[in-house]
Design an enzyme around this catalytic site. Structure first.
Site, PDB file in Angstrom:
ATOM      1  N   SER A 119      -0.426   3.558  -1.183  1.00 56.83           N
ATOM      2  CA  SER A 119       0.432   4.656  -1.396  1.00 56.83           C
ATOM      3  C   SER A 119       1.790   4.520  -1.953  1.00 56.83           C
ATOM      4  O   SER A 119       2.349   5.100  -2.690  1.00 56.83           O
ATOM      5  CB  SER A 119       0.310   5.464  -0.107  1.00 56.83           C
ATOM      6  OG  SER A 119      -0.809   6.026   0.145  1.00 56.83           O
ATOM      7  N   LYS A 130      -3.464  10.260  12.554  1.00 59.43           N
ATOM      8  CA  LYS A 130      -3.958  11.618  11.740  1.00 59.43           C
ATOM      9  C   LYS A 130      -4.200  12.480  12.777  1.00 59.43           C
ATOM     10  O   LYS A 130      -3.802  13.848  12.315  1.00 59.43           O
ATOM     11  CB  LYS A 130      -5.034  11.373  10.847  1.00 59.43           C
ATOM     12  CG  LYS A 130      -4.704  10.607   9.538  1.00 59.43           C
ATOM     13  CD  LYS A 130      -6.109  10.586   8.640  1.00 59.43           C
ATOM     14  CE  LYS A 130      -5.485  10.062   7.295  1.00 59.43           C
ATOM     15  NZ  LYS A 130      -6.995  10.277   6.523  1.00 59.43           N
ATOM     16  N   ASN A 168      -2.522  14.482   7.030  1.00 57.62           N
ATOM     17  CA  ASN A 168      -2.417  13.211   6.222  1.00 57.62           C
ATOM     18  C   ASN A 168      -0.938  13.489   5.464  1.00 57.62           C
ATOM     19  O   ASN A 168      -0.492  12.339   4.990  1.00 57.62           O
ATOM     20  CB  ASN A 168      -3.565  12.997   5.374  1.00 57.62           C
ATOM     21  CG  ASN A 168      -3.658  13.551   4.184  1.00 57.62           C
ATOM     22  OD1 ASN A 168      -2.932  14.907   4.147  1.00 57.62           O
ATOM     23  ND2 ASN A 168      -4.050  13.077   3.078  1.00 57.62           N
ATOM     24  N   GLY A 210     -23.055  10.603   7.290  1.00 57.02           N
ATOM     25  CA  GLY A 210     -21.906  10.172   8.061  1.00 57.02           C
ATOM     26  C   GLY A 210     -21.089  11.233   8.524  1.00 57.02           C
ATOM     27  O   GLY A 210     -21.396  12.338   7.959  1.00 57.02           O
ATOM     28  N   ARG A 265     -26.245   8.991  12.262  1.00 53.95           N
ATOM     29  CA  ARG A 265     -26.705   8.189  13.454  1.00 53.95           C
ATOM     30  C   ARG A 265     -26.546   8.914  14.750  1.00 53.95           C
ATOM     31  O   ARG A 265     -27.486   9.039  15.752  1.00 53.95           O
ATOM     32  CB  ARG A 265     -26.516   6.933  13.149  1.00 53.95           C
ATOM     33  CG  ARG A 265     -25.225   6.401  13.777  1.00 53.95           C
ATOM     34  CD  ARG A 265     -25.191   5.047  13.574  1.00 53.95           C
ATOM     35  NE  ARG A 265     -23.815   4.734  13.816  1.00 53.95           N
ATOM     36  CZ  ARG A 265     -22.943   3.443  13.713  1.00 53.95           C
ATOM     37  NH1 ARG A 265     -23.747   2.202  13.610  1.00 53.95           N
ATOM     38  NH2 ARG A 265     -21.779   3.343  14.072  1.00 53.95           N
ATOM     39  N   LEU A 290     -17.503   7.451  -0.890  1.00 53.96           N
ATOM     40  CA  LEU A 290     -15.972   7.470  -0.609  1.00 53.96           C
ATOM     41  C   LEU A 290     -15.210   6.019  -0.928  1.00 53.96           C
ATOM     42  O   LEU A 290     -14.074   6.020  -0.995  1.00 53.96           O
ATOM     43  CB  LEU A 290     -15.579   8.073   0.736  1.00 53.96           C
ATOM     44  CG  LEU A 290     -16.145   9.447   1.012  1.00 53.96           C
ATOM     45  CD1 LEU A 290     -15.558   9.906   2.179  1.00 53.96           C
ATOM     46  CD2 LEU A 290     -16.061  10.585  -0.221  1.00 53.96           C
ATOM     47  N   GLY A 337     -14.917   6.314  -4.950  1.00 55.88           N
ATOM     48  CA  GLY A 337     -13.719   6.958  -4.124  1.00 55.88           C
ATOM     49  C   GLY A 337     -12.221   6.700  -4.756  1.00 55.88           C
ATOM     50  O   GLY A 337     -11.455   7.482  -4.094  1.00 55.88           O
TER      51      GLY A 337
HETATM   52  P1  NAP Z   1     -15.226   7.026  10.538  1.00 56.12           P
HETATM   53  O1  NAP Z   1     -14.386   8.027  11.014  1.00 56.12           O
HETATM   54  O2  NAP Z   1     -15.223   5.720  11.133  1.00 56.12           O
HETATM   55  O3  NAP Z   1     -16.747   7.491  10.366  1.00 56.12           O
HETATM   56  C1  NAP Z   1     -17.612   6.507   9.901  1.00 56.12           C
HETATM   57  C2  NAP Z   1     -19.044   7.485   9.949  1.00 56.12           C
HETATM   58  O4  NAP Z   1     -20.036   6.402   9.432  1.00 56.12           O
HETATM   59  C3  NAP Z   1     -19.634   7.725  11.310  1.00 56.12           C
HETATM   60  O5  NAP Z   1     -20.202   8.889  11.268  1.00 56.12           O
HETATM   61  C4  NAP Z   1     -20.357   6.792  11.527  1.00 56.12           C
HETATM   62  O6  NAP Z   1     -21.553   7.103  12.545  1.00 56.12           O
HETATM   63  C5  NAP Z   1     -21.021   6.136  10.390  1.00 56.12           C
HETATM   64  N1  NAP Z   1     -21.494   5.001  10.335  1.00 56.12           N
HETATM   65  C6  NAP Z   1     -20.717   3.777  10.445  1.00 56.12           C
HETATM   66  N2  NAP Z   1     -21.251   2.774  10.380  1.00 56.12           N
HETATM   67  C7  NAP Z   1     -22.612   3.128  10.306  1.00 56.12           C
HETATM   68  C8  NAP Z   1     -24.162   2.281  10.296  1.00 56.12           C
HETATM   69  N3  NAP Z   1     -23.984   0.988  10.195  1.00 56.12           N
HETATM   70  N4  NAP Z   1     -24.920   2.986  10.127  1.00 56.12           N
HETATM   71  C9  NAP Z   1     -25.126   4.298  10.264  1.00 56.12           C
HETATM   72  N5  NAP Z   1     -23.937   5.145  10.233  1.00 56.12           N
HETATM   73  C10 NAP Z   1     -22.784   4.375  10.353  1.00 56.12           C
HETATM   74  O7  NAP Z   1     -14.801   6.469   9.001  1.00 56.12           O
HETATM   75  P2  NAP Z   1     -13.782   7.365   7.980  1.00 56.12           P
HETATM   76  O8  NAP Z   1     -12.386   7.351   8.308  1.00 56.12           O
HETATM   77  O9  NAP Z   1     -14.576   8.793   7.812  1.00 56.12           O
HETATM   78  O10 NAP Z   1     -13.969   6.675   6.620  1.00 56.12           O
HETATM   79  C11 NAP Z   1     -15.369   6.435   6.140  1.00 56.12           C
HETATM   80  C12 NAP Z   1     -15.375   5.542   4.631  1.00 56.12           C
HETATM   81  O11 NAP Z   1     -14.859   6.500   3.827  1.00 56.12           O
HETATM   82  C13 NAP Z   1     -14.668   4.230   4.653  1.00 56.12           C
HETATM   83  O12 NAP Z   1     -15.366   3.320   3.964  1.00 56.12           O
HETATM   84  C14 NAP Z   1     -13.172   4.605   4.260  1.00 56.12           C
HETATM   85  O13 NAP Z   1     -12.547   3.580   3.400  1.00 56.12           O
HETATM   86  C15 NAP Z   1     -13.739   5.737   3.141  1.00 56.12           C
HETATM   87  N6  NAP Z   1     -12.535   6.457   2.807  1.00 56.12           N
HETATM   88  C16 NAP Z   1     -12.045   6.814   1.546  1.00 56.12           C
HETATM   89  C17 NAP Z   1     -11.090   7.680   0.991  1.00 56.12           C
HETATM   90  C18 NAP Z   1     -10.860   7.669  -0.180  1.00 56.12           C
HETATM   91  O14 NAP Z   1      -9.534   8.281  -0.600  1.00 56.12           O
HETATM   92  N7  NAP Z   1     -11.431   7.316  -1.193  1.00 56.12           N
HETATM   93  C19 NAP Z   1     -10.575   8.407   2.084  1.00 56.12           C
HETATM   94  C20 NAP Z   1     -10.971   8.324   3.458  1.00 56.12           C
HETATM   95  C21 NAP Z   1     -11.985   7.290   3.891  1.00 56.12           C
HETATM   96  P3  NAP Z   1     -21.480   7.366  14.138  1.00 56.12           P
HETATM   97  O15 NAP Z   1     -20.922   8.726  14.001  1.00 56.12           O
HETATM   98  O16 NAP Z   1     -22.659   7.192  14.526  1.00 56.12           O
HETATM   99  O17 NAP Z   1     -20.377   6.194  14.666  1.00 56.12           O
END
Ligand code: NAP
Length: 287
Positions: free
Chosen positions: A24, A73, A94, A133, A158, A230, A253
């Protein structure tokens, strides 16, 4: 042109813990420089125990605005004077703007995702959307997609309860268009049949685990489906490569990351960021 800090310089920043890898500062200081605005954007590492003190301090010194990232957040909400309806539904803020000593909270993550798709000619209205997810980013995006007029939003996870929680929130507060189910290969194949936009919101495939993919196979995808991830590191995840092999358009993303920052910057400064400047940001970030 270097940033000249003087008595009129306005302060922007980001709070998180850790914070040293945040892109950022690079994005926002580039915007300030190109737009010749007398602002500076600073990263602040704020431990969870110090969140309230940090917010009080920002108020005291009259900081113009700041971004909020992991792990603050959700917890920041209790320290703000007002929070947008969108951010309340997302359960996360955010972006904070200081207006005459009152702190207003917003969430630009969903907006960033939708603008990233629009920049690729992909529109949300009347689209059938499947999300894999149900974490923080899935919630933020789902709220925005529902507000933008998606026809349906299927959330596969999951942990079924987390997907159900997001679906109920959408159905009760925005439009009755969301369903949820367990994330299995079989379910994905069934729901993907009539899917216009498929989104991976899990971190599976993110650096350093770049060979991982949330699905074994995507050859069943209709070539008209747009596949989004993402994740921005790597630029092309295995998930996107598989979707590309099935003939689908893909969106990574990077756009979301840049457009959520641009939306925050526009909230703070009131200055509209041009498409040319967004291209400059994109090149800056991926190089
Ligand atoms: P989070 O809150 O930790 O959520 C992750 C989700 O993925 C949960 O629903 C989790 O399932 C699921 N998951 C994780 N590992 C898994 C596995 N091995 N098998 C099946 N499901 C799995 O993460 P988040 O903050 O949403 O971020 C997710 C991704 O988005 C990250 O890679 C992050 O870097 C990316 N992101 C990108 C941006 C961008 O600006 N491009 C912004 C935000 C996030 P459970 O609910 O069962 O735990």
């Amino acid at each position: 042109m270097e940033v000249q800090i003087n008595g009129h310089t306005k302060i922007l920043g980001v709070i998180g813990d850790p914070i040293e890898h945040s892109l950022s500062p690079r994005i926002h200081n580039t915007l300030c420089k190109h737009l010749d605005l007398n602002y500076v954007y600073v990263p602040f590492r704020v431990a969870p125990d110090h969140l309230q003190d940090a917010v009080k301090g920002f108020k005291a010194v009259g900081i113009t605005g700041f971004n909020v990232t992991i792990p603050h957040k959700k917890n920041i909400i209790r320290y703000l004077d007002e929070v947008s309806k969108e951010a309340l539904l997302m359960g996360a803020v955010n972006t904070v703007k200081n207006i005459d000593g009152r702190l207003y909270g917003y969430n630009t993550d969903g907006d960033g995702f939708v603008k990233s798709l629009k920049s690729q000619g992909v529109y949300i209205k009347d689209k059938n959307i499947v999300m894999i997810g149900a974490g923080g980013s899935a919630r933020g995006i789902a709220v925005k997609l529902a507000m933008e007029g998606a026809r349906s939003i299927i959330i596969l996870n999951r942990t079924l309860e987390k997907a159900q929680d997001i679906s109920s929130m959408i159905n009760n507060n925005i439009h009755n268009i969301s369903q949820s189910d367990l994330f299995t290969n079989h379910n994905l194949i069934c729901y993907a049949e009539s899917c216009d936009i498929l989104i991976n919101t899990t971190p599976i495939g993110m650096y350093p685990d770049t060979n991982a993919c949330p699905v074994e196979d995507l050859s069943f995808l209709n070539p008209g489906t747009v596949a989004c991830d993402l994740i921005y590191n790597p630029e092309k995840t295995v998930f996107l490569s598989k979707a590309e092999e099935a003939g689908c358009k893909t969106v990574n993303g990077w756009g979301m990351l840049i457009f959520q920052a641009v939306s925050a910057f526009e909230i703070w400064t009131g200055v509209k960021v041009s498409g040319d400047l967004i291209k400059i940001l994109h090149e800056l970030c991926i190089n």
